[in-house]
Motif scaffolding. Sequence first.
Motif, PDB file in Angstrom:
ATOM      1  N   ARG A 155    -102.616  19.196  35.771  1.00 49.27           N
ATOM      2  CA  ARG A 155    -102.465  18.037  34.857  1.00 49.27           C
ATOM      3  C   ARG A 155    -103.816  17.713  34.246  1.00 49.27           C
ATOM      4  O   ARG A 155    -104.690  17.101  34.888  1.00 49.27           O
ATOM      5  CB  ARG A 155    -101.916  16.841  35.633  1.00 49.27           C
ATOM      6  N   PRO A 178    -104.133  23.087  29.161  1.00 52.73           N
ATOM      7  CA  PRO A 178    -102.909  23.860  29.416  1.00 52.73           C
ATOM      8  C   PRO A 178    -102.605  24.808  28.245  1.00 52.73           C
ATOM      9  O   PRO A 178    -102.735  24.419  27.084  1.00 52.73           O
ATOM     10  CB  PRO A 178    -101.832  22.781  29.513  1.00 52.73           C
ATOM     11  N   PHE A 199     -93.210  25.059  23.264  1.00 52.70           N
ATOM     12  CA  PHE A 199     -93.957  23.799  23.356  1.00 52.70           C
ATOM     13  C   PHE A 199     -92.960  22.685  23.628  1.00 52.70           C
ATOM     14  O   PHE A 199     -91.901  22.630  22.980  1.00 52.70           O
ATOM     15  CB  PHE A 199     -94.699  23.532  22.042  1.00 52.70           C
ATOM     16  N   HIS A 237     -93.450  23.086  28.234  1.00 54.97           N
ATOM     17  CA  HIS A 237     -94.568  23.805  27.631  1.00 54.97           C
ATOM     18  C   HIS A 237     -94.666  25.265  28.055  1.00 54.97           C
ATOM     19  O   HIS A 237     -95.733  25.878  27.929  1.00 54.97           O
ATOM     20  CB  HIS A 237     -95.904  23.093  27.936  1.00 54.97           C
ATOM     21  N   ARG A 266     -98.458  28.739  31.751  1.00 55.18           N
ATOM     22  CA  ARG A 266     -99.398  27.910  32.524  1.00 55.18           C
ATOM     23  C   ARG A 266     -99.038  27.849  33.994  1.00 55.18           C
ATOM     24  O   ARG A 266     -99.776  27.292  34.802  1.00 55.18           O
ATOM     25  CB  ARG A 266     -99.494  26.511  31.927  1.00 55.18           C
ATOM     26  N   HIS A 311    -103.522  22.784  24.698  1.00 52.84           N
ATOM     27  CA  HIS A 311    -103.199  21.355  24.855  1.00 52.84           C
ATOM     28  C   HIS A 311    -104.377  20.607  25.506  1.00 52.84           C
ATOM     29  O   HIS A 311    -104.275  20.104  26.630  1.00 52.84           O
ATOM     30  CB  HIS A 311    -101.959  21.315  25.759  1.00 52.84           C
ATOM     31  N   TYR A 337    -107.102  18.281  26.924  1.00 50.91           N
ATOM     32  CA  TYR A 337    -107.331  16.897  27.361  1.00 50.91           C
ATOM     33  C   TYR A 337    -108.839  16.615  27.272  1.00 50.91           C
ATOM     34  O   TYR A 337    -109.630  17.254  27.960  1.00 50.91           O
ATOM     35  CB  TYR A 337    -106.916  16.724  28.823  1.00 50.91           C
ATOM     36  N   ASN A 371     -98.034   9.747  20.251  1.00 52.16           N
ATOM     37  CA  ASN A 371     -97.575  11.127  20.436  1.00 52.16           C
ATOM     38  C   ASN A 371     -97.211  11.677  19.065  1.00 52.16           C
ATOM     39  O   ASN A 371     -96.063  11.659  18.655  1.00 52.16           O
ATOM     40  CB  ASN A 371     -96.368  11.141  21.379  1.00 52.16           C
ATOM     41  N   VAL A 398    -101.659  18.111  17.533  1.00 54.41           N
ATOM     42  CA  VAL A 398    -100.952  17.045  18.255  1.00 54.41           C
ATOM     43  C   VAL A 398    -101.992  16.072  18.813  1.00 54.41           C
ATOM     44  O   VAL A 398    -103.006  16.503  19.374  1.00 54.41           O
ATOM     45  CB  VAL A 398    -100.106  17.618  19.412  1.00 54.41           C
ATOM     46  N   TRP A 450    -102.191  12.860  21.435  1.00 58.41           N
ATOM     47  CA  TRP A 450    -101.335  12.255  22.462  1.00 58.41           C
ATOM     48  C   TRP A 450    -102.127  11.441  23.466  1.00 58.41           C
ATOM     49  O   TRP A 450    -103.212  11.853  23.906  1.00 58.41           O
ATOM     50  CB  TRP A 450    -100.566  13.342  23.226  1.00 58.41           C
ATOM     51  N   GLN A 509     -95.382   5.681  28.568  1.00 61.62           N
ATOM     52  CA  GLN A 509     -94.663   6.949  28.720  1.00 61.62           C
ATOM     53  C   GLN A 509     -94.461   7.229  30.208  1.00 61.62           C
ATOM     54  O   GLN A 509     -95.378   7.080  31.018  1.00 61.62           O
ATOM     55  CB  GLN A 509     -95.421   8.114  28.086  1.00 61.62           C
ATOM     56  N   GLU A 519    -104.526  18.534  20.442  1.00 61.34           N
ATOM     57  CA  GLU A 519    -103.967  19.849  20.771  1.00 61.34           C
ATOM     58  C   GLU A 519    -103.852  20.701  19.512  1.00 61.34           C
ATOM     59  O   GLU A 519    -103.449  20.201  18.455  1.00 61.34           O
ATOM     60  CB  GLU A 519    -102.586  19.649  21.404  1.00 61.34           C
TER      61      GLU A 519
HETATM   62  O1  TA6 Z   1     -98.267  17.171  23.815  1.00 63.67           O
HETATM   63  C1  TA6 Z   1     -97.751  15.916  24.153  1.00 63.67           C
HETATM   64  C2  TA6 Z   1     -96.717  16.096  25.253  1.00 63.67           C
HETATM   65  O2  TA6 Z   1     -95.648  16.864  24.793  1.00 63.67           O
HETATM   66  C3  TA6 Z   1     -96.289  14.722  25.733  1.00 63.67           C
HETATM   67  O3  TA6 Z   1     -95.007  14.392  25.281  1.00 63.67           O
HETATM   68  C4  TA6 Z   1     -96.367  14.807  27.257  1.00 63.67           C
HETATM   69  O4  TA6 Z   1     -95.141  15.257  27.788  1.00 63.67           O
HETATM   70  C5  TA6 Z   1     -97.459  15.852  27.429  1.00 63.67           C
HETATM   71  O5  TA6 Z   1     -97.269  16.793  26.371  1.00 63.67           O
HETATM   72  C6  TA6 Z   1     -97.425  16.479  28.798  1.00 63.67           C
HETATM   73  O6  TA6 Z   1     -98.353  17.530  28.787  1.00 63.67           O
HETATM   74  P1  TA6 Z   1     -98.710  18.262  30.173  1.00 63.67           P
HETATM   75  O7  TA6 Z   1     -99.624  19.357  29.817  1.00 63.67           O
HETATM   76  O8  TA6 Z   1     -99.364  17.237  31.002  1.00 63.67           O
HETATM   77  O9  TA6 Z   1     -97.410  18.729  30.740  1.00 63.67           O
END
Ligand code: TA6
Length: 302
Positions: free
Chosen positions: A76, A80, A86, A95, A99, A168, A170, A215, A247, A249, A255, A273
């Motif tokens: 997490r 990723p 996706f 996703h 991964r 993706h 972070y 998002n 993206v 987010w 959420q 992302e």
């Molecule tokens: O990219 C945004 C997203 O699709 C969010 O809706 C949220 O679900 C996130 O990805 C989760 O990403 P993760 O890599 O933590 O599974």
Amino acid sequence: MSKKTASKKPSGHEIAGRVEIVNGHGGLSLLKIKTPGSTAEIYLHGAHVAGFQKNGEPPLIFVSAKSHFAAGKPIRGGVPICFPWFGGRDGEPAHGFARLTEWQLVKTAAAPDGTVTVTLALPEIPGREAWKNLRTEFVVTVGDKLTMELTTANESCDGVVEFEACLHTYFHVGDIGAVSVSGLEGAAYLNFAEGDNAAPRPAESFPIRINRETNRTYCGTTSAVEIRDEKLHRVLRVEKSGSQSTVVWNPWTTQKMPEDWGANEYLNMVCVESGNVKADKISLAPGKASVLKVVLSSTALK
Ligand code: TA6
């Protein structure tokens, strides 16, 4: 607590003073990389970049303090690799499966200036017939910047293969309330944070500020994006090529997040992302390749 079984460490790829392969969290194989100006961490699990930090600076990359590090579970945070789809998919991991797979370490190299390059390959996965003709590699170059290239080649002779891909990322920020995201002004976007997300939302002419669940998927965007962090007094820059989708987010407090997420972690992260998702998904003809490249850098706020 059962002893975590360490995954088999690949041999022959360590480079003295540059690349060390250790048992990381959960006993997963971890490449610890050190260059003259930075450090990085890459798990073979998911070819997952779990850290990048310039010497003397806070980390650029965010990882949840509650993240799992285990086969079959996503890390997490970090970067990723979302592939070959996706988002959510009935009965499948969100996703994609890349991964959750242990990638093969193909090679490591250190340049005379100390820059380190790591090449990883996604192994063929039994039962994933639809994508068996794709050869996917991930090349990470660590220096004062972090460069990531996801290359997917269609090695079949007869059929187009469709897939989505996204890095993706972070990003670590000092305080989400003191952050703005620029570079997407003038682009319409899909809003997946508020119910009906089918209709594109009108473009905005100002940088994004994050003060609620955010998002946004911007299709048809190739521009660089900058994250201005007033708390840490720096600008994080995301340059890309081979990517049409961006993206942005942050889950905020609304959420529904899984158990491997800290309640207040939204305050110190934002995802920007880079990939090819939704309407930008890739249809790869036989013999062709798609290269998704992202370059991450940081500069002090003037
Ligand atoms: O990219 C945004 C997203 O699709 C969010 O809706 C949220 O679900 C996130 O990805 C989760 O990403 P993760 O890599 O933590 O599974």
